[in-house]
Design a protein around this motif. Structure first.
Motif, short mmCIF file in Angstrom:
data_model
loop_
_atom_site.label_atom_id
_atom_site.label_comp_id
_atom_site.label_asym_id
_atom_site.label_seq_id
_atom_site.Cartn_x
_atom_site.Cartn_y
_atom_site.Cartn_z
N PHE A 60 5.92 52.17 2.92
CA PHE A 60 7.47 52.73 3.41
C PHE A 60 6.91 53.96 4.09
CE2 PHE A 60 9.71 56.16 2.04
CZ PHE A 60 10.86 55.94 2.28
N VAL A 61 6.32 54.55 3.98
CA VAL A 61 5.39 55.65 5.16
C VAL A 61 5.35 54.97 5.80
CG1 VAL A 61 3.89 57.66 5.48
CG2 VAL A 61 4.40 56.83 2.57
N TYR A 62 4.20 53.38 6.26
CA TYR A 62 3.45 53.46 7.41
C TYR A 62 3.73 51.94 7.98
CZ TYR A 62 0.27 56.87 6.50
OH TYR A 62 -0.64 57.90 6.28
N GLY A 63 4.69 51.22 7.06
CA GLY A 63 5.09 50.07 7.93
C GLY A 63 3.97 48.93 8.21
N ASP A 64 4.69 48.28 8.22
CA ASP A 64 3.27 47.05 8.75
C ASP A 64 2.60 47.38 9.50
OD1 ASP A 64 4.92 45.15 7.46
OD2 ASP A 64 6.34 44.16 8.88
N ALA A 65 2.28 48.23 10.31
CA ALA A 65 1.18 48.36 11.34
C ALA A 65 0.05 48.97 9.97
CB ALA A 65 2.31 49.78 12.01
N TYR A 66 0.24 49.48 9.42
CA TYR A 66 -0.77 50.04 8.52
C TYR A 66 -2.16 48.51 8.13
CZ TYR A 66 -3.38 52.48 5.04
OH TYR A 66 -4.61 52.77 4.28
N TRP A 67 -1.24 47.54 7.94
CA TRP A 67 -2.24 46.51 7.69
C TRP A 67 -3.46 45.94 8.70
CZ3 TRP A 67 -2.03 47.86 2.96
CH2 TRP A 67 -1.08 48.71 2.66
N TYR A 68 -2.58 46.35 10.59
CA TYR A 68 -3.43 45.96 10.93
C TYR A 68 -4.15 46.63 11.84
CZ TYR A 68 -0.15 41.96 9.96
OH TYR A 68 0.54 41.16 9.45
N MET A 92 -0.49 48.66 -7.30
CA MET A 92 0.62 48.07 -7.16
C MET A 92 2.00 49.78 -7.01
SD MET A 92 1.25 45.68 -10.65
CE MET A 92 2.99 45.99 -11.62
N VAL A 93 0.92 50.32 -7.33
CA VAL A 93 1.54 51.53 -7.29
C VAL A 93 1.28 52.12 -5.64
CG1 VAL A 93 1.52 54.30 -7.66
CG2 VAL A 93 1.28 52.72 -9.71
N THR A 94 0.33 51.92 -5.60
CA THR A 94 -0.25 52.93 -4.21
C THR A 94 0.26 51.51 -2.88
OG1 THR A 94 -2.58 51.97 -3.94
CG2 THR A 94 -2.62 53.73 -4.42
N PHE A 95 0.07 50.02 -2.66
CA PHE A 95 0.49 49.62 -1.47
C PHE A 95 2.30 49.89 -1.22
CE2 PHE A 95 -2.61 45.78 -1.32
CZ PHE A 95 -3.98 46.85 -1.10
N PRO A 96 3.20 49.47 -2.43
CA PRO A 96 3.92 49.77 -1.63
C PRO A 96 5.05 51.19 -1.32
CG PRO A 96 3.79 49.57 -4.03
CD PRO A 96 3.12 48.89 -3.32
N ILE A 97 3.74 52.59 -1.14
CA ILE A 97 3.94 53.21 -0.98
C ILE A 97 3.38 53.23 0.54
CG2 ILE A 97 3.24 55.79 -0.44
CD1 ILE A 97 3.36 55.65 -4.15
#
Length: 153
Positions: free
Chosen positions: A35-43, A27-32
């Motif tokens: 915010f920093v990397y956008g959707d691309a981070y998850w792929y 809950m703390v780290t995912f929003p950060i």
């Protein structure tokens, strides 16, 4: 020292505490991260993108967990199950250096198919390898209820 009012905390309550802690960290780290990397981070296929990613996903959780251990003898998950980490010999608070060793021990315990964590289920004092490395135990009061249940007849 022997305390009849305390019990070692077993495998399943500790799993529950770990789930609570993991959810709170997410809950703390995912929003950060988002915010920093956008959707691309998850792929991405990269385990660590850059130093900031390492800080958010590895350093911050380590510092947060160790600080909870130092100041509360427990993470929020352990507090939710009324558990605390104590010295295995004395039952007193644990030195910060040993708590850091305990945290590093999580990695050691996880590497061989989580065997060092599962060890809690079979150990007589409910110690995982990380507990054994740092000479700690996780305990809680046997009677945790606020008051006995009674019904009027």
């Amino acid at each position: 020292m022997h305390d009849e009012n305390l019990e070692y905390v077993g495998f399943w309550p500790r799993v529950g505490a770990a789930i609570i802690d993991s959810l709170l960290l997410i809950m703390v780290t995912f929003p950060i991260i988002h915010f920093v990397y956008g959707d691309a981070y998850w792929y991405t296929d990269s385990l660590i993108l850059d130093p900031l990613d390492f800080v958010i996903n590895y350093i911050f959780p380590a510092v947060a967990i160790i600080l909870f251990w130092v100041y509360r003898q427990a993470t929020p998950g352990k507090m939710a199950i009324s558990a605390k980490i104590v010295d295995a010999d004395t039952g007193h608070e644990v030195k910060t250096s040993r708590l850091i060793l305990r945290y590093v021990g999580y990695y050691v315990s996880s590497i061989p198919l989580l065997l060092g964590l599962i060890w809690v289920a079979f150990d007589s004092r409910k110690q995982g390898w990380h507990d054994k490395m740092a000479n700690t135990v996780v305990v809680r009061r046997k009677d945790r209820s606020p008051r006995p249940v009674s019904f009027d007849n």
